[in-house]
Design a protein around this motif. Structure first.
Motif, PDB file in Angstrom:
ATOM      1  N   VAL A  40       0.877  -1.173   0.000  1.00  0.00           N
ATOM      2  CA  VAL A  40       0.000   0.000   0.000  1.00  0.00           C
ATOM      3  C   VAL A  40       0.910   1.217   0.000  1.00  0.00           C
ATOM      4  O   VAL A  40       1.703   1.396   0.927  1.00  0.00           O
ATOM      5  CB  VAL A  40      -0.932   0.029   1.228  1.00  0.00           C
ATOM      6  CG1 VAL A  40      -1.788   1.288   1.201  1.00  0.00           C
ATOM      7  CG2 VAL A  40      -1.823  -1.195   1.256  1.00  0.00           C
ATOM      8  N   PRO A  41       0.862   2.071  -1.018  1.00  0.00           N
ATOM      9  CA  PRO A  41       1.769   3.223  -1.069  1.00  0.00           C
ATOM     10  C   PRO A  41       1.517   4.173   0.094  1.00  0.00           C
ATOM     11  O   PRO A  41       0.444   4.206   0.698  1.00  0.00           O
ATOM     12  CB  PRO A  41       1.440   3.877  -2.417  1.00  0.00           C
ATOM     13  CG  PRO A  41       0.755   2.810  -3.207  1.00  0.00           C
ATOM     14  CD  PRO A  41       0.016   1.973  -2.214  1.00  0.00           C
ATOM     15  N   TYR A  58       5.581  -4.443  -6.927  1.00  0.00           N
ATOM     16  CA  TYR A  58       4.401  -4.197  -6.115  1.00  0.00           C
ATOM     17  C   TYR A  58       3.537  -5.462  -6.099  1.00  0.00           C
ATOM     18  O   TYR A  58       3.566  -6.265  -7.034  1.00  0.00           O
ATOM     19  CB  TYR A  58       3.596  -3.014  -6.648  1.00  0.00           C
ATOM     20  CG  TYR A  58       3.032  -3.215  -8.043  1.00  0.00           C
ATOM     21  CD1 TYR A  58       1.799  -3.829  -8.247  1.00  0.00           C
ATOM     22  CD2 TYR A  58       3.739  -2.785  -9.162  1.00  0.00           C
ATOM     23  CE1 TYR A  58       1.290  -4.013  -9.514  1.00  0.00           C
ATOM     24  CE2 TYR A  58       3.238  -2.967 -10.436  1.00  0.00           C
ATOM     25  CZ  TYR A  58       2.012  -3.579 -10.601  1.00  0.00           C
ATOM     26  OH  TYR A  58       1.512  -3.770 -11.864  1.00  0.00           O
ATOM     27  N   VAL A  59       2.778  -5.624  -5.024  1.00  0.00           N
ATOM     28  CA  VAL A  59       1.892  -6.780  -4.871  1.00  0.00           C
ATOM     29  C   VAL A  59       0.533  -6.413  -5.460  1.00  0.00           C
ATOM     30  O   VAL A  59      -0.088  -5.439  -5.017  1.00  0.00           O
ATOM     31  CB  VAL A  59       1.752  -7.176  -3.396  1.00  0.00           C
ATOM     32  CG1 VAL A  59       0.896  -8.439  -3.268  1.00  0.00           C
ATOM     33  CG2 VAL A  59       3.125  -7.401  -2.770  1.00  0.00           C
ATOM     34  N   PRO A  60       0.047  -7.151  -6.439  1.00  0.00           N
ATOM     35  CA  PRO A  60      -1.248  -6.795  -7.036  1.00  0.00           C
ATOM     36  C   PRO A  60      -2.394  -7.127  -6.088  1.00  0.00           C
ATOM     37  O   PRO A  60      -2.208  -7.686  -5.004  1.00  0.00           O
ATOM     38  CB  PRO A  60      -1.292  -7.662  -8.302  1.00  0.00           C
ATOM     39  CG  PRO A  60      -0.461  -8.852  -7.953  1.00  0.00           C
ATOM     40  CD  PRO A  60       0.636  -8.342  -7.072  1.00  0.00           C
ATOM     41  N   LEU A  77      -5.952   0.067  -0.185  1.00  0.00           N
ATOM     42  CA  LEU A  77      -5.467   0.619  -1.449  1.00  0.00           C
ATOM     43  C   LEU A  77      -6.507   1.547  -2.071  1.00  0.00           C
ATOM     44  O   LEU A  77      -6.162   2.626  -2.577  1.00  0.00           O
ATOM     45  CB  LEU A  77      -5.131  -0.528  -2.412  1.00  0.00           C
ATOM     46  CG  LEU A  77      -4.595  -0.127  -3.784  1.00  0.00           C
ATOM     47  CD1 LEU A  77      -3.267   0.607  -3.634  1.00  0.00           C
ATOM     48  CD2 LEU A  77      -4.428  -1.360  -4.674  1.00  0.00           C
ATOM     49  N   VAL A  78      -7.778   1.148  -2.041  1.00  0.00           N
ATOM     50  CA  VAL A  78      -8.836   2.002  -2.567  1.00  0.00           C
ATOM     51  C   VAL A  78      -8.951   3.275  -1.736  1.00  0.00           C
ATOM     52  O   VAL A  78      -9.109   4.384  -2.266  1.00  0.00           O
ATOM     53  CB  VAL A  78     -10.173   1.239  -2.607  1.00  0.00           C
ATOM     54  CG1 VAL A  78     -11.306   2.151  -3.048  1.00  0.00           C
ATOM     55  CG2 VAL A  78     -10.075   0.044  -3.552  1.00  0.00           C
ATOM     56  N   LEU A  95      -4.869   1.896  -9.834  1.00  0.00           N
ATOM     57  CA  LEU A  95      -5.404   1.074 -10.915  1.00  0.00           C
ATOM     58  C   LEU A  95      -4.328   0.162 -11.483  1.00  0.00           C
ATOM     59  O   LEU A  95      -4.604  -0.995 -11.837  1.00  0.00           O
ATOM     60  CB  LEU A  95      -5.978   1.972 -12.014  1.00  0.00           C
ATOM     61  CG  LEU A  95      -6.735   1.286 -13.146  1.00  0.00           C
ATOM     62  CD1 LEU A  95      -7.933   0.527 -12.610  1.00  0.00           C
ATOM     63  CD2 LEU A  95      -7.176   2.304 -14.190  1.00  0.00           C
ATOM     64  N   VAL A  96      -3.087   0.645 -11.565  1.00  0.00           N
ATOM     65  CA  VAL A  96      -1.983  -0.201 -12.025  1.00  0.00           C
ATOM     66  C   VAL A  96      -1.791  -1.384 -11.090  1.00  0.00           C
ATOM     67  O   VAL A  96      -1.506  -2.506 -11.523  1.00  0.00           O
ATOM     68  CB  VAL A  96      -0.699   0.646 -12.132  1.00  0.00           C
ATOM     69  CG1 VAL A  96       0.529  -0.247 -12.285  1.00  0.00           C
ATOM     70  CG2 VAL A  96      -0.794   1.595 -13.306  1.00  0.00           C
ATOM     71  N   MET A  97      -1.968  -1.164  -9.789  1.00  0.00           N
ATOM     72  CA  MET A  97      -1.715  -2.213  -8.806  1.00  0.00           C
ATOM     73  C   MET A  97      -2.816  -3.256  -8.737  1.00  0.00           C
ATOM     74  O   MET A  97      -2.696  -4.233  -7.986  1.00  0.00           O
ATOM     75  CB  MET A  97      -1.519  -1.580  -7.427  1.00  0.00           C
ATOM     76  CG  MET A  97      -0.248  -0.768  -7.290  1.00  0.00           C
ATOM     77  SD  MET A  97       0.018  -0.146  -5.611  1.00  0.00           S
ATOM     78  CE  MET A  97       0.230  -1.684  -4.701  1.00  0.00           C
TER      79      MET A  97
END
Length: 387
Positions: A40-41, A58-60, A77-78, A95-97
């Motif tokens: 999570v950034p 990164y972990v999807p 993340l959201v 969205l990339v993740m």
């Protein structure tokens, strides 16, 4: 509920444990000491985390498997993407993740199999579908995620709705309309799928019967995304109060997550500004398309009728006149009259500029529709993962 099976990519080094290229590290110099693996950034997004996203470290979504901890991470993340003080490109990064270049949608497919087998709760599937829709994923990504979740019987109608309602990114409007017709054939009358099909018939096929179906629809049992389609169709028709209804639907659709996702209000306000721009120009273009379709349908029906005539007219002089010769396409149209009606009579619009304007507006309206659908799915999932 038993434990979900272990993901196969976790038996060895996960695909996100990739080395950062030496050239990239050399270019950065002393700016970055080490590149982490992002789950999570942070806020604000650090330079090392930005490099990690670029290097696929990164972990999807649900990369660690369909567990409750992963559901909490997906919710985090959201939430991070819609922080009020978040990064300007937070939605794009989140969205990339959702997927990973080395895995594709493998993690989400693993989640869908676990939900279908009953070893993972259904709210996890809702969270995955809702996150992609809320973050603004395109037709292709939404379709891939919906296909991964198609094994759960309880989510069959939702999956059909996510896959069919689209157009403009991947596939044509006609292809999505055909998918909607197939999905709505087995769905209850007056439901969300029937409303989506009627919206396509009115806005894109210019059928007044679609507007009549939407006007008579019972909106009490519909979610905010379906009510948005009803209100937007009335706005295209120029009915009074439709704009206020559209705004009210958006406000009610995000009310439950507005405090958790504060930036969502600004994102939808920008989308609404694009949807409401140039209303009279849109209605004029829509009328142009409808008129062009009507003129084309009359000409095509006349030609098909003349091509199928068996008797040849006799002139006053007594000599026989040559009638129109049915070509291979004409004979195929006569034999498959219903198919000709669906394609030639309703989707053939020679006014290309007007059609392009209506199609562009429809893509913007459907983007709001998917955000509202995603907001409702994320809201139901947050109730499960939040203590």
């Amino acid at each position: 509920m038993s434990d979900p099976p272990r993901a196969p990519w976790l038996s060895s080094a996960p695909p996100w444990q990739v080395e950062v290229s030496a050239d990239l590290l050399r270019d950065l110099g002393a700016l970055v000491d080490a590149v982490p693996v992002v789950e999570v950034p942070g806020a604000p997004l650090a330079l090392a985390e930005m490099v990690a996203l670029r290097a696929n470290r990164y972990v999807p979504l649900f990369g660690w498997g369909p567990t409750r901890d992963e559901a909490r991470r997906a919710a985090a993340l959201v939430t991070w993407a819609f922080r009020a003080d978040g990064d300007a490109r937070a939605l794009e990064h989140a969205l990339v993740m959702t997927t990973h270049p080395a895995m594709g949608t493998a993690a989400l497919q693993h989640l869908g199999e676990a939900v279908a087998a009953g070893v993972a709760p259904t709210y996890m599937a809702d969270l995955a579908l809702g996150a992609v829709a809320l973050l603004g994923g395109g037709d292709g990504l939404r379709r891939s995620v919906a296909t991964a979740m198609s094994g759960a019987p309880s989510r069959a109608e939702l999956v059909q709705r996510v896959r069919a309602v689209g157009g403009g990114d991947v596939g044509s409007w006609r292809e999505h309309y055909q998918s909607l017709c197939e999905a709505a054939s087995g769905a209850p009358a007056g439901g969300a799928l029937a409303v989506s099909r009627a919206w396509f018939e009115w806005v894109l096929a210019r059928r007044w019967s679609g507007l009549d179906a939407l006007s008579s629809a019972d909106t009490q049992g519909l979610d905010a995304a379906a009510r948005w389609l009803v209100a937007s169709a009335r706005w295209v028709a120029g009915e009074p109060g439709a704009r206020e209804e559209m705004t009210a639907v958006v406000e009610s659709g995000i009310s439950e997550v507005q405090a958790t996702l504060p930036r969502l209000t600004a994102v939808l306000a920008r989308d609404l500004a694009e949807v409401f721009a140039h209303p009279w120009a849109l209605r004029w273009s829509h009328l142009q398309c409808a008129a062009a379709r009507d003129h084309a349908s009359v000409a095509i029906r006349t030609w098909l009728h003349a091509a199928s005539e068996e008797e040849v007219e006799v002139a006053e002089t007594g000599s026989r006149a040559l009638g129109p010769e049915p070509s291979r396409a004409g004979r195929a149209a006569v034999e498959a009259r219903q198919r000709a009606g669906d394609f030639l009579l309703d989707w053939f619009v020679p006014t290309r500029e007007a059609r392009a304007r209506v199609d562009a507006w429809a893509a913007k309206a459907l983007r709001v529709h998917h955000r509202l659908l995603g907001a409702s799915l994320v809201a139901s999932a947050l109730r499960e993962v939040t203590p």
